[in-house]
Design an enzyme around this catalytic site. Sequence first.
Site, PDB file in Angstrom:
ATOM      1  N   GLN A 198       1.054  -1.214  -0.134  1.00 37.67           N
ATOM      2  CA  GLN A 198       0.060  -0.052  -0.037  1.00 37.67           C
ATOM      3  C   GLN A 198       0.958   1.442   0.005  1.00 37.67           C
ATOM      4  OE1 GLN A 198      -3.590  -0.677   0.118  1.00 37.67           O
ATOM      5  NE2 GLN A 198      -2.545  -2.666  -0.665  1.00 37.67           N
ATOM      6  N   ARG A 218      -4.501   4.114   4.069  1.00 31.62           N
ATOM      7  CA  ARG A 218      -3.956   4.844   2.793  1.00 31.62           C
ATOM      8  C   ARG A 218      -4.235   4.169   1.446  1.00 31.62           C
ATOM      9  NH1 ARG A 218       1.097   5.965   2.919  1.00 31.62           N
ATOM     10  NH2 ARG A 218       1.238   6.078   5.450  1.00 31.62           N
ATOM     11  N   ALA A 239     -11.733   2.577   3.791  1.00 34.17           N
ATOM     12  CA  ALA A 239     -10.947   1.593   3.056  1.00 34.17           C
ATOM     13  C   ALA A 239      -9.916   2.339   2.233  1.00 34.17           C
ATOM     14  CB  ALA A 239     -11.559   0.629   2.694  1.00 34.17           C
ATOM     15  N   HIS A 240      -9.172   1.586   1.564  1.00 31.58           N
ATOM     16  CA  HIS A 240      -8.117   2.251   0.548  1.00 31.58           C
ATOM     17  C   HIS A 240      -8.680   2.982  -0.651  1.00 31.58           C
ATOM     18  CE1 HIS A 240      -7.181  -2.144  -0.751  1.00 31.58           C
ATOM     19  NE2 HIS A 240      -8.208  -1.570  -0.925  1.00 31.58           N
ATOM     20  N   ASN A 241      -8.203   4.241  -0.767  1.00 25.82           N
ATOM     21  CA  ASN A 241      -8.601   4.741  -2.276  1.00 25.82           C
ATOM     22  C   ASN A 241     -10.036   5.104  -2.097  1.00 25.82           C
ATOM     23  OD1 ASN A 241      -6.459   2.637  -3.174  1.00 25.82           O
ATOM     24  ND2 ASN A 241      -6.458   4.601  -4.496  1.00 25.82           N
TER      25      ASN A 241
END
Length: 339
Positions: A198, A218, A239-241
């Site tokens: 990540q 991240r 969560a990511h993105n």
Amino acid sequence: MEFSAEQIAGLINGKIIGDEKTVITGVSPIENGQQGHLSFVAQSRFSHYIDSTDCAVLIVSENILENRDYKPVIIAVEDAYLSFQILMNLYQEMQGRKTGIEAGSFFHETAKVGEDVYIGAFTYVSEKAKIGDGTQIFPHVYIGKGVEIGKNCKIDSGARIYDYCVVGDNCVIHSNTVVGGDGFGFQPTAEGFKKIPQLGNVIIGDDVEIGSNCSIDRATIGSTVIGKGTKIDNLIQIAHNVQIGENNVIAAQAGIAGSTVIGDWNQIGGQVGIVGHIKIGNQVKIQAQSGVNSSAKDGDTLYGSPAINYSDYRRNYVHFRNFTDIVKRINDLENKKSE
């Protein structure tokens, strides 16, 4: 704290009904009013407390007042709730702000700190981190490598902001929240699940508040984004993105899966789950405990799991609530038919 009704009315442009010299020494919720205290009544459904409370002074919305005498001193205003908020903000400002760097904190030699900053004991500020003017960082906070924190922020004890994340101006991050932990990214293989690095970061806009015990992951690459003015309650997973726009409110225990895009001015209730890779428009309302598994248009109101239009859910729920009786009636009809 000791103020007269006259002083309070002057701060909120209120009209006094009663003795303007009456002094208050504290504040109480209207349901548990105490002698010598201040409280407020903003809605007519609470107006019965005006005569029963022990509070000395009440701030009351003028549209619910009658033309008569009252036991407490009344400060009549257009909006009692807003006026009380103004007072609370003024009182908080009067408490003053801590400044200075306490013993036991660690600063890397390449870190940059602005003016009038407070750094509590046992805080760790990593290399090339930047902290803006007037920001307060309380004890036991971790600031990672290359992190940028804007002006007039407050980072409460135990928060963790990992490498290269960015926090805007006037932000509040409460205790034990983690900003920039790894996203939940694993590739299934014949040997098991292999971790996907990540490598992105988190960008938090100006005027954002994040409650305690939240996790904002991240991005895998790029950035997870929390837009300007968004308010996030406690115990929330982002969560990511994920991309969250401006001025959203998200209540406790909600979870938003990876790469979902959320617009502006949305209201997301407690324990809502939103799947990944969908889009939520603007001014969408999602009722508590709903499970959202498809995109939502601007202005939608959703309820249920899987979430559907709120009005449709309410109509369908009437039938669901009576489902056992409906089945019994059908069985009775079939039995009669077979006789």
